[in-house]
Design a protein around this motif. Sequence first.
Motif, PDB file in Angstrom:
ATOM      1  N   LYS A  76      32.820  18.637 -42.397  1.00  0.00           N
ATOM      2  CA  LYS A  76      33.276  17.479 -41.632  1.00  0.00           C
ATOM      3  C   LYS A  76      32.788  16.222 -42.355  1.00  0.00           C
ATOM      4  O   LYS A  76      31.673  15.757 -42.121  1.00  0.00           O
ATOM      5  CB  LYS A  76      32.724  17.528 -40.216  1.00  0.00           C
ATOM      6  N   ALA A  77      33.639  15.684 -43.201  1.00  0.00           N
ATOM      7  CA  ALA A  77      33.249  14.548 -44.045  1.00  0.00           C
ATOM      8  C   ALA A  77      32.831  13.338 -43.219  1.00  0.00           C
ATOM      9  O   ALA A  77      32.039  12.522 -43.688  1.00  0.00           O
ATOM     10  CB  ALA A  77      34.402  14.175 -44.978  1.00  0.00           C
ATOM     11  N   LEU A  78      33.334  13.211 -42.006  1.00  0.00           N
ATOM     12  CA  LEU A  78      33.059  12.008 -41.226  1.00  0.00           C
ATOM     13  C   LEU A  78      31.820  12.107 -40.345  1.00  0.00           C
ATOM     14  O   LEU A  78      31.607  11.239 -39.499  1.00  0.00           O
ATOM     15  CB  LEU A  78      34.293  11.627 -40.403  1.00  0.00           C
ATOM     16  N   ALA A  79      30.988  13.114 -40.520  1.00  0.00           N
ATOM     17  CA  ALA A  79      29.662  13.076 -39.893  1.00  0.00           C
ATOM     18  C   ALA A  79      28.922  11.911 -40.541  1.00  0.00           C
ATOM     19  O   ALA A  79      28.953  11.756 -41.759  1.00  0.00           O
ATOM     20  CB  ALA A  79      28.926  14.395 -40.130  1.00  0.00           C
ATOM     21  N   VAL A  80      28.288  11.072 -39.737  1.00  0.00           N
ATOM     22  CA  VAL A  80      27.668   9.861 -40.277  1.00  0.00           C
ATOM     23  C   VAL A  80      26.250   9.675 -39.758  1.00  0.00           C
ATOM     24  O   VAL A  80      25.929  10.063 -38.640  1.00  0.00           O
ATOM     25  CB  VAL A  80      28.493   8.586 -39.953  1.00  0.00           C
ATOM     26  N   THR A  81      25.424   9.032 -40.577  1.00  0.00           N
ATOM     27  CA  THR A  81      24.064   8.692 -40.177  1.00  0.00           C
ATOM     28  C   THR A  81      24.118   7.649 -39.077  1.00  0.00           C
ATOM     29  O   THR A  81      24.789   6.625 -39.225  1.00  0.00           O
ATOM     30  CB  THR A  81      23.281   8.103 -41.373  1.00  0.00           C
ATOM     31  N   THR A  82      23.413   7.904 -37.978  1.00  0.00           N
ATOM     32  CA  THR A  82      23.324   6.902 -36.913  1.00  0.00           C
ATOM     33  C   THR A  82      21.927   6.328 -36.798  1.00  0.00           C
ATOM     34  O   THR A  82      21.738   5.270 -36.224  1.00  0.00           O
ATOM     35  CB  THR A  82      23.751   7.477 -35.549  1.00  0.00           C
ATOM     36  N   ASN A  83      20.939   7.037 -37.341  1.00  0.00           N
ATOM     37  CA  ASN A  83      19.572   6.531 -37.310  1.00  0.00           C
ATOM     38  C   ASN A  83      18.767   7.163 -38.435  1.00  0.00           C
ATOM     39  O   ASN A  83      18.968   8.330 -38.770  1.00  0.00           O
ATOM     40  CB  ASN A  83      18.908   6.851 -35.966  1.00  0.00           C
ATOM     41  N   CYS A  84      17.855   6.369 -38.994  1.00  0.00           N
ATOM     42  CA  CYS A  84      16.918   6.896 -39.987  1.00  0.00           C
ATOM     43  C   CYS A  84      15.627   6.105 -39.905  1.00  0.00           C
ATOM     44  O   CYS A  84      15.643   4.885 -39.820  1.00  0.00           O
ATOM     45  CB  CYS A  84      17.488   6.790 -41.403  1.00  0.00           C
ATOM     46  N   SER A  85      14.546   6.848 -39.923  1.00  0.00           N
ATOM     47  CA  SER A  85      13.220   6.257 -40.044  1.00  0.00           C
ATOM     48  C   SER A  85      12.554   6.959 -41.215  1.00  0.00           C
ATOM     49  O   SER A  85      12.543   8.191 -41.273  1.00  0.00           O
ATOM     50  CB  SER A  85      12.420   6.487 -38.766  1.00  0.00           C
ATOM     51  N   ILE A  86      12.030   6.178 -42.157  1.00  0.00           N
ATOM     52  CA  ILE A  86      11.430   6.791 -43.343  1.00  0.00           C
ATOM     53  C   ILE A  86      10.071   6.150 -43.625  1.00  0.00           C
ATOM     54  O   ILE A  86       9.907   4.935 -43.488  1.00  0.00           O
ATOM     55  CB  ILE A  86      12.381   6.696 -44.569  1.00  0.00           C
ATOM     56  N   ASP A  87       9.115   6.989 -43.958  1.00  0.00           N
ATOM     57  CA  ASP A  87       7.790   6.544 -44.362  1.00  0.00           C
ATOM     58  C   ASP A  87       7.604   6.918 -45.825  1.00  0.00           C
ATOM     59  O   ASP A  87       7.750   8.090 -46.191  1.00  0.00           O
ATOM     60  CB  ASP A  87       6.699   7.247 -43.539  1.00  0.00           C
ATOM     61  N   PHE A  88       7.292   5.932 -46.651  1.00  0.00           N
ATOM     62  CA  PHE A  88       6.972   6.174 -48.056  1.00  0.00           C
ATOM     63  C   PHE A  88       5.460   6.284 -48.130  1.00  0.00           C
ATOM     64  O   PHE A  88       4.753   5.326 -47.835  1.00  0.00           O
ATOM     65  CB  PHE A  88       7.494   5.032 -48.928  1.00  0.00           C
ATOM     66  N   MET A  89       4.953   7.466 -48.497  1.00  0.00           N
ATOM     67  CA  MET A  89       3.523   7.732 -48.366  1.00  0.00           C
ATOM     68  C   MET A  89       2.752   7.747 -49.679  1.00  0.00           C
ATOM     69  O   MET A  89       1.569   7.418 -49.708  1.00  0.00           O
ATOM     70  CB  MET A  89       3.320   9.067 -47.648  1.00  0.00           C
ATOM     71  N   ARG A  90       3.391   8.167 -50.759  1.00  0.00           N
ATOM     72  CA  ARG A  90       2.716   8.265 -52.051  1.00  0.00           C
ATOM     73  C   ARG A  90       3.698   7.910 -53.156  1.00  0.00           C
ATOM     74  O   ARG A  90       4.898   8.066 -52.996  1.00  0.00           O
ATOM     75  CB  ARG A  90       2.210   9.689 -52.297  1.00  0.00           C
ATOM     76  N   LYS A  91       3.147   7.510 -54.282  1.00  0.00           N
ATOM     77  CA  LYS A  91       3.973   7.211 -55.450  1.00  0.00           C
ATOM     78  C   LYS A  91       4.455   8.528 -56.070  1.00  0.00           C
ATOM     79  O   LYS A  91       3.642   9.370 -56.449  1.00  0.00           O
ATOM     80  CB  LYS A  91       3.151   6.423 -56.468  1.00  0.00           C
ATOM     81  N   PRO A  92       5.780   8.713 -56.160  1.00  0.00           N
ATOM     82  CA  PRO A  92       6.286   9.929 -56.798  1.00  0.00           C
ATOM     83  C   PRO A  92       6.181   9.841 -58.314  1.00  0.00           C
ATOM     84  O   PRO A  92       6.152   8.755 -58.884  1.00  0.00           O
ATOM     85  CB  PRO A  92       7.747   9.988 -56.362  1.00  0.00           C
ATOM     86  N   ALA A  93       6.103  10.990 -58.944  1.00  0.00           N
ATOM     87  CA  ALA A  93       6.100  11.039 -60.404  1.00  0.00           C
ATOM     88  C   ALA A  93       7.467  10.610 -60.920  1.00  0.00           C
ATOM     89  O   ALA A  93       8.490  10.854 -60.276  1.00  0.00           O
ATOM     90  CB  ALA A  93       5.765  12.452 -60.878  1.00  0.00           C
ATOM     91  N   ALA A  94       7.507   9.986 -62.080  1.00  0.00           N
ATOM     92  CA  ALA A  94       8.761   9.465 -62.630  1.00  0.00           C
ATOM     93  C   ALA A  94       9.558  10.523 -63.373  1.00  0.00           C
ATOM     94  O   ALA A  94      10.775  10.480 -63.404  1.00  0.00           O
ATOM     95  CB  ALA A  94       8.469   8.301 -63.563  1.00  0.00           C
ATOM     96  N   ASN A  95       8.912  11.468 -63.976  1.00  0.00           N
ATOM     97  CA  ASN A  95       9.611  12.400 -64.861  1.00  0.00           C
ATOM     98  C   ASN A  95       9.750  13.798 -64.276  1.00  0.00           C
ATOM     99  O   ASN A  95       9.683  14.780 -65.001  1.00  0.00           O
ATOM    100  CB  ASN A  95       8.875  12.466 -66.203  1.00  0.00           C
ATOM    101  N   THR A  96       9.940  13.865 -62.976  1.00  0.00           N
ATOM    102  CA  THR A  96      10.117  15.160 -62.329  1.00  0.00           C
ATOM    103  C   THR A  96      11.103  15.022 -61.174  1.00  0.00           C
ATOM    104  O   THR A  96      11.293  13.926 -60.644  1.00  0.00           O
ATOM    105  CB  THR A  96       8.759  15.712 -61.836  1.00  0.00           C
ATOM    106  N   ASP A  97      11.737  16.117 -60.810  1.00  0.00           N
ATOM    107  CA  ASP A  97      12.666  16.082 -59.689  1.00  0.00           C
ATOM    108  C   ASP A  97      11.920  15.837 -58.390  1.00  0.00           C
ATOM    109  O   ASP A  97      10.740  16.163 -58.258  1.00  0.00           O
ATOM    110  CB  ASP A  97      13.411  17.419 -59.561  1.00  0.00           C
TER     111      ASP A  97
END
Length: 139
Positions: A76-97
């Motif tokens: 169902k392509a038309l499922a859509v985000t209605t809310n998002c809350s995000i916490d950025f907690m640590r610095k991710p590594a640059a050279n890894t997935d």
Amino acid sequence: MPIMMDADALAVFMKDVFKQVADDFAIDHVGETDLTTRLLTADRHLRPGGTVSGPSIFALADVSAYLMTLARIGPKALAVTTNCSIDFMRKPAANTDLIAKTRLLKLGKLLSICDVLVYSEGLDDPVARASLTYAIPPR
């Protein structure tokens, strides 16, 4: 409700519907209430200072909740985000997935609610946590 779309079906769907970003993501696992995806990190995902950008982390969390929802309700392509809350907690590594572990908390007729933990591959502690709600189109 069983799984409606497996990893292969979700990947094909992404290439058909979101070809502009489909190659940025890989689907590692699809379960009834859990999904593991990854952002195939490239230079375009980095911000000054050599770390993965917040918008790239958000995209991974958002795509992961979307795919978890579609795994259960079908394409169902038309499922859509209605809310998002995000916490950025640590610095991710640059050279890894980045790896997103998504848990489906609730699937109703109109809404899907997911929790997503995002990790730098090889690190034990999450770099971000997101809670997302998706609106499901009427049947």
